[in-house]
Design an enzyme around this catalytic site. Structure first.
Site, short mmCIF file in Angstrom:
data_model
loop_
_atom_site.label_atom_id
_atom_site.label_comp_id
_atom_site.label_asym_id
_atom_site.label_seq_id
_atom_site.Cartn_x
_atom_site.Cartn_y
_atom_site.Cartn_z
N GLY A 205 -10.32 37.19 -25.49
CA GLY A 205 -9.63 37.13 -26.46
C GLY A 205 -10.00 36.24 -27.56
N GLU B 84 -7.08 33.59 -31.37
CA GLU B 84 -6.69 32.23 -31.53
C GLU B 84 -7.97 31.41 -31.53
OE1 GLU B 84 -2.67 31.16 -29.62
OE2 GLU B 84 -3.68 32.89 -28.45
#
Lengths: 330, 738
Positions: free
Chosen positions: B702, B705
């Protein structure tokens, strides 16, 4: 929002003669509509002056070195005027560095000078204390509140709210005159006498009567090609000044023949630093002189822990603005 | 005129195609439908939430007669007359409620902005007018605002979170005592609010026992179950619709008071009710990033090898619900530390409950670690890039588990080359242009690769198109497009011929869109569904595109569907089953098997006016490695937004709080500062290829962030390099540099 009546008079005379207590003029509405949504301003009647007499009050007129500007001129138009940019760049700078493009397109310069403070305790009615909003209720900012953005000049023990505007600093520096249409007909007023210090009654912000309509600003001598507006803030655009300086110089060789200084972000009203100007006039345009003048300009400052930095920042901003102005072509 | 837009980044090794997101045109033309835009059956009523103007006290009386007399007003709901509600568990207890406090629970006021009444009227204007006429009287107590305020109470995180363990790895004190160079610094990070452009809205209506909620959500299956729990109804009768989310950043993961308020009002009135928290109310309605204080002691030997690392964090949280981010087990995994000690405390006051905000634990804790790394590098006289490279590790030193992949050094090299780092004069105040001081700084960026179970249904049609159904969420990241790309790769179909449905709790459950888990988790489930379809078509895993096309064209039925599911190696099928009850199981970072993280390196130039001290950021370079990149274009967009966010986090963002009244004062987006266009100069993004075959089906980490982590440490180091001044409390405002 509270219900209100809406009028759209055809002429300025109609607007003034049909004015009723509780009414409020508006053109761009960029401050007032916000404050109505927040229930800070509660006009019973809105008088829309944006279209008075098909643009009669939307003009920029030069006559020799005198400049006259209609109160309904949009900020963008004045900021972008070639002659204004060349002859008195400080006026244009102060507008370009204010607000956002959308707001500059909507807002007119008459309303611009009357914009209200951003003090959070004034803008939020859930605070009980605000002498400006509710006379006699106290001042939340002075009573342990957040004060980083508050004024250090022209304050009182009743209010330290900052005058938030930029354009007014240029007007006050240029000895502008406000042309007003009142119930008794037209009159004029020195711009420097338009706003009043908070003193004991911070709810009174100007010397205007409610029905007074600003129709124009005139500047007898607007020929200051060596002038600028320096605005220091927390981000590059769309932020209120922490400290700003409108500065103009006229040089006679190496001697300062005339100097004008308006200070923003640091005072409760548009602020002319007259004593600092007097200290500079007739002397050399040096950094040491500018620093001495800045000390004079902030000699009367009154601060809190959070806004004490504005004295130092204000001085540095003024010195930098003067240095940069001195380097301009004049 | 010069073309001043970012070109589409090309796909490099181990990257998918940089296709534009499907909804791009609709989004930029304003045609896209968000939750609050969805049509409702019948004429809706409009609600206004009345919120407290005090942070602590008690309501002594309510007079609603004048409010009810406003024409069009239908109801005023307060604690005195609201229908009964069930308990709703908070996130840390396995639920989704943001606070343990129920809506309109009673006369007590626990924080500024607590909803105390709901006014519902035929028009928004009538509800608003009535709000001015509702008389609520309070007795007021002295509230506790923040660190150092009277009444603040401190607890060890272990007291409120039994699963938390302070780290004691070897003897950090002894290691520090024996170090050639040490630093001991304290850092502060401020309160921040998400301020998504889309406000917190809920529209509720009932069809008999069935409740439909239009609400922007990062977790529709979670919200469906949590709303049912609070409203004491069967979760099968609740439907959440949230087709697109107009910014969330963590603020739309938890369930707030407005969901039950709108649902109760709609039930009583028998018509749809629309409720929107205004911008200022948004500051107290959902949560925020809590302020932290941190102390870091860090040492290295004479050669620059790290020795001891001692990190303590204090997080400021709510008395009602002691939410915490923690995060020090992750910073402890970052370098080759020989000894680590860490402790975490929560300090409680009369505030609303904090919540997840983009890289919740990492933004504050990595800032402190990386600022300390920069300070120690300077102390030891070692270049900060070199210092990080020489302390690289292949294992999490505390847990002793290997990284599945780790490309920090490659990122540092790539960023340094692009930035021109080798030209940096290490001496502070050594670079200037006219009256502008110039400084260069660097930082590591990291984010744990987190994953959650997911399901997905894929339907293949004989005409060569396909569709995907999964209750995942597009929070602006391009999730729809990426799901189609995942299926396209697996089925040999052009992704533009695959339609995708998301953001509806009627769809097969997907994970919460938080913790940067969506791409890894959803694409894994989609791939699994595609594998099942391929099996049913009798296709081998290595079938050619032609073989696939032939098999699809030869299908006996017009369409064929398969529901796939996936869970990370640390979990089992039970975690998939839990999805149907709105359960959240997230695995990531260092487990007892492996360490999973994405890394980056950021280098930044600042310019500071010598006289007036404003800080400008003319350029920033970020190099990131995060496994398989599904779509370089949407990935670029995430990194770009992250770096800009990081600049804002260092220089602009901070919620101001009145220490006497415990109330936020800059609760609007004119004064809550984020960077504007003019604040952002050149932003240069490098995607460093990385292969990770172990981490999940497609090898995805991911990235949402990642890029905003570490940036503030790079900027504060650049400021030190420019001025010689170390700023250790954020954001860096002018007064700190005068």
């Amino acid at each position: 929002m509270r219900p209100f009546h809406y009028d759209k008079p055809a002429t300025a005379t109609d607007a003034v003669t049909n004015f009723r207590p509780g009414a409020q003029y508006f053109a761009g509405g960029t401050t007032m509509v916000d404050l109505m949504k927040l229930d800070v301003m509660k006009p019973a009647r809105l008088i829309d002056i944006s279209g008075l007499e098909k643009g009669r009050y939307d003009f920029i007129k030069w006559s020799g070195k005198s400049l006259r500007i209609g109160a309904l001129t949009p900020m963008t138009k004045l900021a972008d005027d070639d002659k204004v940019r060349a002859r008195v760049p400080m006026l244009s700078d102060a507008l370009w560095l204010a607000a956002s493009p959308q707001i500059r397109n909507m807002a007119r310069i008459g309303g611009n000078v009357l914009q209200r403070t951003r003090c959070p305790y004034f803008r939020d009615t859930s605070y009980e204390q605000c002498n400006k909003r509710k006379p006699g209720s106290g001042c939340a900012a002075l009573d342990g509140g957040v004060t980083r953005h508050h004024a250090v000049l022209g304050t009182s023990d009743k209010c330290i709210a900052t005058y938030p505007g930029d354009f007014a600093q240029a007007l006050v520096a240029l000895d502008a005159v406000v042309e007003i249409l009142g119930e008794d007909g037209p009159r004029s007023l020195r711009f420097a006498d338009l706003h009043v210090l908070p003193e004991a009654r911070p709810d009174r912000e100007t010397t205007l009567a409610p029905s007074d309509l600003i129709i124009a600003f005139s500047i007898e001598d607007a020929d200051f090609p060596r002038s600028k507006y320096l605005k220091i803030r927390d981000r590059e655009s769309y932020a209120y000044a922490l400290a700003s300086t409108a500065s103009a110089l006229r040089m006679d060789g190496n001697t300062i023949a005339d100097v004008r200084l308006g200070l923003g972000g640091v005072a409760t009203t548009p602020w002319r630093a007259r004593e600092a100007e007097a200290a500079l006039r007739g002397g050399p345009a040096t950094e040491a002189q500018f620093a001495r003048a800045a000390d004079i300009a902030f000699a009367g400052a009154s601060t809190t822990d959070e806004n004490a930095f504005k004295v130092e920042l204000g001085k540095r901003t003024m010195v930098r603005s003067l240095l940069e102005t001195a380097r301009m072509e004049g | 005129m010069a073309q001043d837009y970012t070109p589409v980044p090309a796909a490099k090794e181990n990257m998918g195609q940089p296709i534009a997101r499907y909804e791009a045109l609709q989004k930029v033309t304003g045609a896209k439908i968000y939750a609050d835009d969805l049509p409702v059956p019948g004429r809706p009523a409009y609600a206004w939430m009345v919120t407290s103007g005090i942070a602590k006290g008690r309501i002594t009386s309510i007079d609603d007669s004048a409010a009810l007399a406003v024409p069009g007003v239908q109801m005023v709901m307060t604690h005195e007359n609201r229908p009964p509600l069930g308990d709703a568990k908070t996130f840390s207890s396995g639920g989704l409620a943001i606070t343990e406090l129920a809506p309109l629970a009673g006369p007590e006021v626990h924080h500024d902005g607590q909803p105390v009444a709901l006014i519902v009227a035929d028009t928004f204007e009538a509800a608003r007018e009535a709000s001015f006429k509702l008389k609520i009287a309070y007795t007021e107590d002295t509230p506790t605002a923040t660190f150092g305020s009277p009444g603040a109470t401190q607890k060890n995180l272990k007291e409120v979170n039994p699963s938390f363990e302070p780290i004691r790895f070897n003897d950090a004190g002894a290691a520090l005592a024996g170090s050639a160079h040490t630093i001991d610094s304290e850092y502060y990070t401020p309160i921040q609010h998400h301020n998504a452009i889309e406000l917190f809205s809920t529209t509720a209506y009932w069809d008999g026992p069935r409740l439909v909620l239009h609400e922007p959500s990062q977790f529709v299956w979670g919200l469906k179950n949590a709303a049912a729990e609070q409203l004491q109804t069967d979760s099968e009768t609740v439907r959440i619709k949230s087709p697109f989310v107009g910014g969330a950043f963590g603020s739309k993961a938890a369930m707030t008071h407005r969901t039950a308020l709108a649902a109760m009002a709609s039930k009583q009135l028998g018509r749809p009710v629309k409720l929107v928290a205004m911008r200022d109310q948004g500051f107290t309605h959902s949560g925020h990033r809590q302020e932290t204080r941190q102390r870091v002691r860090l040492g290295c030997d004479a050669s620059g090898k790290l020795t001891g690392y001692d990190h303590t964090q204090w997080e400021f949280t709510a008395r009602t619900t002691p939410y915490s981010n923690g995060g020090l087990e992750k910073t402890a995994a970052m370098y080759d530390f020989k000894a680590v000690k860490s402790d975490n405390y929560v300090v409680q006051g009369d505030r609303n409950v904090p919540t997840f905000m983009r890289s919740p634990a990492e933004v504050p804790t990595v800032y402190a670690l990386e600022a300390a790394m920069n300070e120690l590098a300077a102390e030891a006289g070692i270049d900060p890039v070199e210092f990080r490279k020489m302390n690289d590790t292949r294992v999490d030193p505390v847990k002793g588990v290997p990284y599945t992949s780790r490309s920090l050094n490659q990122c540092l090299d790539a960023a340094a080359e692009r930035f021109g780092w080798s030209r940096r004069n290490p001496q502070p105040r050594s670079m200037r242009q006219g009256e502008w001081l110039i400084g260069w700084g660097c930082s590591m960026a990291m984010y744990p690769t987190q994953m959650s179970p997911s399901t997905a249904r894929v339907t293949l049609k004989r005409n060569g198109t396909a569709s995907i159904e999964v209750a995942a969420h597009d929070v602006g990241t391009g999730c729809y497009t990426i799901a189609a790309q995942a299926a396209g790769e697996r089925l040999g179909i052009d992704p533009t011929r695959i339609s995708v449905q998301m953001g509806d709790s009627r769809l097969p459950p997907g994970p919460v869109s938080g913790g940067s888990i969506s791409t890894a988790s959803v694409t894994s489930a989609v791939a699994n569904a595609c594998d099942r379809l391929n099996e049913r078509l009798g296709l081998p895993a290595d079938a050619t595109a032609d073989q696939r096309r032939a098999a699809i064209a030869a299908m006996s039925m017009p369409e064929l569907d398969a529901t796939g599911s996936w869970f990370p190696a640390e979990l089992d099928q039970k975690a998939v089953d839990a999805l149907y009850e709105g359960g959240v199981r997230i695995v990531g970072g260092s487990t007892d098997k492996r360490a999973m993280y994405a890394f980056g390196a950021e280098m930044v130039e600042v310019r500071i006016n010598e006289r007036t001290r404003e800080v400008r950021v003319p350029r920033i370079v970020g190099a990131f490695a995060a496994g398989h990149i599904m779509n370089p274009r949407t990935a670029h967009s995430q990194y770009l937004g992250g770096l800009i966010w990081g600049i804002g986090s260092a220089l602009h963002e901070s919620t101001e709080i009145d220490h006497k009244r415990a109330r936020y004062t800059n609760d609007n987006i004119a004064e809550y500062l984020i960077p504007v266009n003019a604040d952002i100069g050149e932003v240069d993004i490098i995607m460093v290829p990385e292969v990770d075959d172990e981490i999940n089906v497609l090898g995805v980490k991911g990235i949402g962030e990642l890029a905003n982590v570490g940036t503030p440490a790079a900027i504060t180091d650049a400021i030190w390099h420019a001025t010689g001044i170390r700023i250790r409390d954020l954001p860096v405002r002018i007064e700190k540099l005068l």
